[in-house]
Write a protein that holds these residues in place. Structure first.
Motif, PDB file in Angstrom:
ATOM      1  N   LYS A  65     -31.595   5.009  18.630  1.00  0.00           N
ATOM      2  CA  LYS A  65     -30.669   5.367  19.706  1.00  0.00           C
ATOM      3  C   LYS A  65     -29.681   4.247  20.024  1.00  0.00           C
ATOM      4  O   LYS A  65     -28.660   4.489  20.679  1.00  0.00           O
ATOM      5  CB  LYS A  65     -31.468   5.760  20.951  1.00  0.00           C
ATOM      6  N   THR A  66     -29.958   3.036  19.554  1.00  0.00           N
ATOM      7  CA  THR A  66     -29.012   1.935  19.729  1.00  0.00           C
ATOM      8  C   THR A  66     -27.677   2.257  19.062  1.00  0.00           C
ATOM      9  O   THR A  66     -26.602   1.906  19.585  1.00  0.00           O
ATOM     10  CB  THR A  66     -29.587   0.636  19.141  1.00  0.00           C
ATOM     11  N   ILE A  67     -27.717   2.898  17.906  1.00  0.00           N
ATOM     12  CA  ILE A  67     -26.480   3.256  17.197  1.00  0.00           C
ATOM     13  C   ILE A  67     -25.652   4.215  18.043  1.00  0.00           C
ATOM     14  O   ILE A  67     -24.418   4.119  18.108  1.00  0.00           O
ATOM     15  CB  ILE A  67     -26.790   3.900  15.834  1.00  0.00           C
ATOM     16  N   ILE A  68     -26.317   5.141  18.714  1.00  0.00           N
ATOM     17  CA  ILE A  68     -25.614   6.102  19.567  1.00  0.00           C
ATOM     18  C   ILE A  68     -25.006   5.388  20.768  1.00  0.00           C
ATOM     19  O   ILE A  68     -23.878   5.711  21.186  1.00  0.00           O
ATOM     20  CB  ILE A  68     -26.589   7.216  20.009  1.00  0.00           C
ATOM     21  N   ALA A  69     -25.722   4.408  21.317  1.00  0.00           N
ATOM     22  CA  ALA A  69     -25.185   3.633  22.444  1.00  0.00           C
ATOM     23  C   ALA A  69     -23.929   2.874  22.040  1.00  0.00           C
ATOM     24  O   ALA A  69     -22.965   2.784  22.813  1.00  0.00           O
ATOM     25  CB  ALA A  69     -26.252   2.664  22.965  1.00  0.00           C
ATOM     26  N   ILE A  70     -23.923   2.341  20.835  1.00  0.00           N
ATOM     27  CA  ILE A  70     -22.744   1.613  20.347  1.00  0.00           C
ATOM     28  C   ILE A  70     -21.547   2.545  20.232  1.00  0.00           C
ATOM     29  O   ILE A  70     -20.428   2.211  20.651  1.00  0.00           O
ATOM     30  CB  ILE A  70     -23.060   0.936  18.996  1.00  0.00           C
ATOM     31  N   GLU A  71     -21.765   3.743  19.681  1.00  0.00           N
ATOM     32  CA  GLU A  71     -20.661   4.696  19.560  1.00  0.00           C
ATOM     33  C   GLU A  71     -20.187   5.150  20.943  1.00  0.00           C
ATOM     34  O   GLU A  71     -18.973   5.346  21.153  1.00  0.00           O
ATOM     35  CB  GLU A  71     -21.091   5.896  18.713  1.00  0.00           C
ATOM     36  N   PHE A  72     -21.108   5.314  21.870  1.00  0.00           N
ATOM     37  CA  PHE A  72     -20.723   5.688  23.237  1.00  0.00           C
ATOM     38  C   PHE A  72     -19.782   4.632  23.821  1.00  0.00           C
ATOM     39  O   PHE A  72     -18.739   4.963  24.393  1.00  0.00           O
ATOM     40  CB  PHE A  72     -21.969   5.817  24.118  1.00  0.00           C
ATOM     41  N   ALA A  73     -20.149   3.361  23.680  1.00  0.00           N
ATOM     42  CA  ALA A  73     -19.319   2.279  24.222  1.00  0.00           C
ATOM     43  C   ALA A  73     -17.941   2.282  23.577  1.00  0.00           C
ATOM     44  O   ALA A  73     -16.913   2.094  24.255  1.00  0.00           O
ATOM     45  CB  ALA A  73     -20.018   0.935  24.013  1.00  0.00           C
ATOM     46  N   ARG A  74     -17.887   2.497  22.281  1.00  0.00           N
ATOM     47  CA  ARG A  74     -16.608   2.504  21.577  1.00  0.00           C
ATOM     48  C   ARG A  74     -15.721   3.652  22.053  1.00  0.00           C
ATOM     49  O   ARG A  74     -14.512   3.486  22.280  1.00  0.00           O
ATOM     50  CB  ARG A  74     -16.848   2.585  20.073  1.00  0.00           C
ATOM     51  N   GLN A  75     -16.298   4.845  22.178  1.00  0.00           N
ATOM     52  CA  GLN A  75     -15.491   5.996  22.605  1.00  0.00           C
ATOM     53  C   GLN A  75     -15.077   5.879  24.065  1.00  0.00           C
ATOM     54  O   GLN A  75     -13.985   6.346  24.442  1.00  0.00           O
ATOM     55  CB  GLN A  75     -16.262   7.290  22.354  1.00  0.00           C
ATOM     56  N   ALA A  76     -15.916   5.267  24.885  1.00  0.00           N
ATOM     57  CA  ALA A  76     -15.568   5.077  26.293  1.00  0.00           C
ATOM     58  C   ALA A  76     -14.332   4.192  26.422  1.00  0.00           C
ATOM     59  O   ALA A  76     -13.396   4.484  27.185  1.00  0.00           O
ATOM     60  CB  ALA A  76     -16.743   4.474  27.055  1.00  0.00           C
ATOM     61  N   VAL A  77     -14.302   3.111  25.664  1.00  0.00           N
ATOM     62  CA  VAL A  77     -13.174   2.175  25.721  1.00  0.00           C
ATOM     63  C   VAL A  77     -11.928   2.782  25.087  1.00  0.00           C
ATOM     64  O   VAL A  77     -10.790   2.544  25.540  1.00  0.00           O
ATOM     65  CB  VAL A  77     -13.545   0.844  25.030  1.00  0.00           C
ATOM     66  N   ALA A  78     -12.121   3.615  24.059  1.00  0.00           N
ATOM     67  CA  ALA A  78     -10.985   4.255  23.394  1.00  0.00           C
ATOM     68  C   ALA A  78     -10.403   5.410  24.211  1.00  0.00           C
ATOM     69  O   ALA A  78      -9.382   5.985  23.832  1.00  0.00           O
ATOM     70  CB  ALA A  78     -11.411   4.760  22.019  1.00  0.00           C
ATOM     71  N   GLY A  79     -11.045   5.741  25.325  1.00  0.00           N
ATOM     72  CA  GLY A  79     -10.560   6.828  26.167  1.00  0.00           C
ATOM     73  C   GLY A  79     -10.932   8.207  25.675  1.00  0.00           C
ATOM     74  O   GLY A  79     -10.407   9.213  26.161  1.00  0.00           O
ATOM     75  N   LYS A  80     -11.871   8.280  24.715  1.00  0.00           N
ATOM     76  CA  LYS A  80     -12.298   9.577  24.191  1.00  0.00           C
ATOM     77  C   LYS A  80     -13.278  10.272  25.120  1.00  0.00           C
ATOM     78  O   LYS A  80     -13.522  11.478  24.992  1.00  0.00           O
ATOM     79  CB  LYS A  80     -12.909   9.400  22.796  1.00  0.00           C
TER      80      LYS A  80
END
Length: 356
Positions: A65-80
């Motif tokens: 689930k760490t991988i999913i957390a990383i993608e969440f952080a990336r999409q949050a910052v990208a405004g997705k």
């Protein structure tokens, strides 16, 4: 009956001056004497201190689930996505299978109630991600896979340089492949084992999409809790990786330089839950985060810590094919092993003990 997949809430002590117990040496013995069922990798200040079976692929359970957390952080910052978006609890509950997560999902919701974070039966999206990591809510995990996109999540495996990592798929939905009566267990096992990795993931995604539309709960009501023989096949087919790869993920997070600052800030808010459950950790650590996982046969933990003195540790420890007695012993001592990896003198002693 032990739940199929549940959280490993490891609460670190607010100090490193603990006394090593005799049982802890049993863990060292297990690591030394079970080369096909255990692995440990410890990096201290960018130097590999311990490397026990670094490239042996093993099931990750909820550590994935760490991988999913990383993608969440990336999409949050990208405004997705908007971390403040209110998410209906009913949308999350679509993916909840009672008695399969050690009460993780209900426990998460109870905490939200205590914190007054539930408003009109909705919660902030960021809290969904936090619940996935701290409580290991499997329902939250499946929901986020849908929101983020499974392909986007899996793209991180290349970005993070994880060549040995298996493709990530909905692991709770996979349980439906093993929902069989005792009379049909052998057939279910044969069918599951006969599926290629690609076909297996596709079947799991199809089930995930059925759960997403199961508003009346009829599909979930037909779920049969798998027998242990079925659970074993499900556990064996969980996404796998190595301790070297997961220690490297923790090192990237801990470095404070790999991810853009804005992404790092969101990731910290999700991964560094040990400060929330034990404020005393702030007396010792500048940063500390972790994600573990388990099934009836698997026990994993990947973590990072930076002390107030600036020493950094990133590590991963995996166990697989455990008996019930071994699982009980190792799970009770996993926090002790974590602390021994983090403490400078303790980690050196651990390395020496494993080298004997």
């Amino acid at each position: 009956m032990r739940p199929l997949l549940f959280t490993c809430l490891l609460l670190l002590a607010s100090h490193l001056g603990y006394t090593q117990s005799p049982v802890a040496d049993l863990v060292v013995d297990f690591l030394r004497n079970n080369p096909t069922r255990s692995a440990l990798y410890v990096i201290r200040n960018d130097t590999v201190l311990i490397s026990q079976r670094p490239d042996q692929k093993m099931p990750l359970a909820s550590a994935v689930k760490t991988i999913i957390a990383i993608e969440f952080a990336r999409q949050a910052v990208a405004g997705k996505l908007d971390p403040a978006e209110r998410v209906p609890l009913a949308d999350l509950d679509l993916y909840y299978l009672p008695n399969t997560d050690g009460n993780a999902h209900p426990g998460w919701k109870q905490q939200l109630e205590r914190q007054n974070l539930i408003v009109n039966e909705t919660v902030p999206l960021l809290e969904v991600a936090k619940g996935m990591i701290q409580f290991s809510s499997n329902a939250n995990t499946e929901y986020l896979l849908d929101r983020l996109g499974i392909d986007a999540v899996n793209a991180n495996l290349k970005t993070l340089n994880l060549p040995n990592h298996d493709t990530i798929y909905p692991i709770v939905s996979a349980l439906f492949l093993y929902s069989a009566s005792p009379a049909d267990s052998a057939k279910a096992i044969t069918t599951a084992r006969g599926l290629s990795a690609k076909s297996y993931a596709a079947r799991c995604l199809a089930i995930h999409n059925r759960l997403k539309l199961d508003r009346d709960g009829a599909y979930k009501k037909a779920f049969i809790f798998p027998a242990m023989s079925l659970q074993k096949v499900w556990s064996d087919r969980l996404p796998g990786s190595t301790v070297r790869e997961y220690a490297s993920i923790m090192q990237k997070i801990s470095s404070r330089s790999y991810f853009p600052p804005a992404v790092q800030t969101v990731l910290d808010s999700i991964m560094e839950w040990p400060f929330t459950v034990n404020p005393g950790n702030k007396d010792v650590y500048a940063h500390i985060g972790m994600k573990g996982g388990s099934t009836a046969f698997v026990l994993t933990n990947a973590f990072y810590a930076e002390t107030l003195k600036g020493n950094r540790v990133s590590a991963a420890v995996f166990f697989n094919n455990l008996t019930p007695a071994e699982f009980d012993m190792l799970s009770k001592q996993l926090n002790s092993i974590t602390l021994r990896c983090i403490g400078k003198m303790q980690s050196a002693a651990l390395a020496a003990a494993l080298a004997k």
